[in-house]
Enzyme design. Structure first.
Site, PDB file in Angstrom:
ATOM      1  N   HIS A 194       1.960   2.807  -3.515  1.00 41.96           N
ATOM      2  CA  HIS A 194       1.056   3.653  -4.078  1.00 41.96           C
ATOM      3  C   HIS A 194       1.471   5.181  -4.071  1.00 41.96           C
ATOM      4  CE1 HIS A 194      -2.171   1.080  -5.755  1.00 41.96           C
ATOM      5  NE2 HIS A 194      -1.946   0.189  -4.732  1.00 41.96           N
ATOM      6  N   GLN A 250       0.812  -1.112  -0.092  1.00 46.47           N
ATOM      7  CA  GLN A 250      -0.023   0.217   0.126  1.00 46.47           C
ATOM      8  C   GLN A 250       0.853   1.230   0.068  1.00 46.47           C
ATOM      9  OE1 GLN A 250      -3.388  -0.211  -0.279  1.00 46.47           O
ATOM     10  NE2 GLN A 250      -2.754  -2.291  -0.379  1.00 46.47           N
ATOM     11  N   ASP A 286      -6.570  -6.809  -5.271  1.00 44.62           N
ATOM     12  CA  ASP A 286      -6.369  -5.584  -5.891  1.00 44.62           C
ATOM     13  C   ASP A 286      -6.527  -6.257  -7.325  1.00 44.62           C
ATOM     14  OD1 ASP A 286      -6.028  -3.641  -4.212  1.00 44.62           O
ATOM     15  OD2 ASP A 286      -3.591  -4.045  -3.989  1.00 44.62           O
ATOM     16  N   HIS A 308     -53.824  16.783  -4.099  1.00 42.98           N
ATOM     17  CA  HIS A 308     -53.560  15.330  -3.872  1.00 42.98           C
ATOM     18  C   HIS A 308     -54.785  14.705  -3.435  1.00 42.98           C
ATOM     19  CE1 HIS A 308     -49.357  16.811  -4.153  1.00 42.98           C
ATOM     20  NE2 HIS A 308     -48.934  15.647  -3.872  1.00 42.98           N
ATOM     21  N   GLU A 355     -10.134   1.423   4.056  1.00 40.21           N
ATOM     22  CA  GLU A 355     -10.224   0.973   2.908  1.00 40.21           C
ATOM     23  C   GLU A 355     -10.164  -0.682   2.650  1.00 40.21           C
ATOM     24  OE1 GLU A 355      -8.816   1.546  -1.877  1.00 40.21           O
ATOM     25  OE2 GLU A 355      -7.640   2.165  -0.067  1.00 40.21           O
ATOM     26  N   HIS A 356      -8.992  -1.289   3.186  1.00 43.48           N
ATOM     27  CA  HIS A 356      -8.766  -2.532   3.261  1.00 43.48           C
ATOM     28  C   HIS A 356      -8.582  -3.013   4.770  1.00 43.48           C
ATOM     29  CE1 HIS A 356      -6.994  -1.035  -0.563  1.00 43.48           C
ATOM     30  NE2 HIS A 356      -7.744  -1.921  -1.202  1.00 43.48           N
TER      31      HIS A 356
END
Length: 453
Positions: free
Chosen positions: A282, A279, A384, A445, A347-348
């Site tokens: 990245h 990670q 991934d 209505h 996220e993970h």
């Protein structure tokens, strides 16, 4: 070196989401320009920010096919990996679609309500091509749209110099950052083009950045207007997606990647270190975190990170991420580790434990995450690339309220009503609607309900 902290040393604001969409003023100008000037605006921004500013945007299908054939010939292992990833992703997304039932039920005598799940007509996907052209993102964005049954899938990705123009660009010293080659044929990263062809996307436009998002949202002379836009990108892409939401649907506003690993003493320090670095490489603002009850294990993981960094090709980026945002947190119990994970909503989320233990913890304690990886052999990088799961996931705490990109993003769940003349259910609904219309002061209505009695 990664920081090692005790649980009571973690600052409360560490659990809050990080904001990376501070480019709103810039993208508002881009959106306005694209709405008013269409292709001319796209070309202007391409000439300003990209290595190529092609005369047109739609890449020839023959070029997509040629890129796929070249990949198959020169890099058969990569070609097979893309095919396998697409196969699993399509299988998983198709099963997701099957979970959305169409039905009609008699909710009251003579009153039939139902739902239908209908795909959007046109989807737009964005695939970035910066330092690392994300071939896998093609699979993750195009495949669920195809599985949903979307009629037309449009892709935008940053332009590259076409092979036919390469000699001319090189001779002029163009086609590099800051010196774009203008007026050539549309082209893109060959890996992205190949993956698009493999996944069945034949409309690929050589257009990148926030201008591509605006182009897909509002349409130009070349790029068709879409119903939904998905895919990652830099802060300008993220801010533009946020700005056009409402005009089109979007998957999410994603920030830099995160991993949160809960590890016990059964984990291999080298494996955990590798997952943290996967990670960290990245982005310098990626956030790699491990939580454990064992300080000795924490120190072994820290040492292993340093060892692996010595030979890691992407160490320059990973080092900054590890040193600035990396954390190893020592907690009192696995229960506290799971509590931290739920507050962080990463996220993970990895449970680096024996499978039985990991499954038990997952079922009872874990609820906020983009994707969950259970046990030592369920590597996050499988998700991934090639495990059927989608890698476009919520970041910065968004997993508190949202999941990742799935077939659902490309589907609309719509409802139906069918009332039988004179039925008990129709009469009761008419009476109730009339009474509620009166209560709200909406006389028309109430009248529209009672006129049917």
């Amino acid at each position: 070196m990664i920081k090692i902290l005790n649980a009571n040393e973690v600052e409360p604001d560490w659990f809050t989401g990080r904001n990376f969409t501070d480019a709103n003023e810039v993208v508002q100008e881009v959106i306005k320009d694209v709405i008013e000037n269409g292709d001319a605006a796209l070309k202007k921004y391409g000439a300003k920010f990209d290595v190529s500013a092609p005369a047109s945007f739609l890449i020839a299908e023959s070029d997509l096919k040629a890129a796929a054939e070249k990949l198959k010939k020169d890099h058969p292992e990569t070609y097979d990996a893309v095919c396998y990833s697409h196969e699993l992703a399509f299988k998983f997304a198709s099963r997701q679609k099957d979970s959305f039932d169409d039905f009609e039920m008699e909710i009251a005598p003579g009153m039939f309500t139902g739902q239908k799940t209908i795909p959007v007509e046109r989807a737009g996907v964005y695939v970035p091509a910066g330092r690392f052209p994300l071939v896998s993102t093609v699979v993750m964005t195009v495949t669920p749209a195809a599985a949903a049954g979307v009629d037309e899938i449009v892709m935008c990705t940053p332009p590259r110099v076409h092979p036919d123009d390469k000699a001319k660009a090189d001779a002029a010293g163009l086609g590099v950052p800051g010196k774009p080659f203008a007026g050539g044929k549309p082209y893109a990263d060959e890996g992205i083009m190949a993956a698009a062809y493999i996944c069945g996307c034949k409309k690929v436009y050589a257009c990148g950045g926030s201008q591509a998002i605006a182009g897909m949202a509002y349409g130009t002379e070349s790029i068709p207007q879409v119903d939904v836009i998905v895919g990652p990108g830099n802060k300008f892409v993220a801010a533009c997606k946020k700005a056009v939401y409402g005009k089109v649907g979007i998957d999410m506003v994603a920030g830099p990647t995160e991993v949160f690993i809960i590890a016990d003493s059964s984990a291999d320090p080298a494996w955990v270190a590798a997952d943290l670095l996967a990670q960290a490489e990245h982005d310098v603002v990626a956030q790699p975190v491990m939580v454990t009850t064992d300080r000795g294990f924490a120190e072994r993981v820290s040492a292993e990170i340093e060892k692996q960094l010595e030979t890691l090709a992407t160490a320059a980026t990973a080092r900054i991420s590890i040193d600035n945002l990396g954390r190893i947190i020592i907690v009192d119990s696995v229960e506290q580790a799971c509590e931290f994970a739920n507050r962080k909503a990463p996220e993970h989320l990895e449970l680096a434990m024996e499978e039985g233990e990991a499954r038990a913890r997952a079922e009872k304690l874990c609820r906020n995450y983009g994707s969950l990886f259970i046990g030592h052999y369920s590597a996050e990088v499988f998700g991934d690339y090639a495990a059927g799961l989608n890698h476009t996931l919520p970041t910065s705490g968004a997993a508190h309220y949202s999941g990742g990109l799935s077939v659902r993003v490309f589907l609309k769940t719509v409802t139906t009503l069918r009332a039988v003349k004179g039925s008990e259910g129709m009469k009761k609904s008419a009476a109730a609607a009339g009474a509620l219309g009166d209560a709200e002061g909406l006389a028309a209505h109430a009248a529209a309900a009672r006129i049917r009695l």
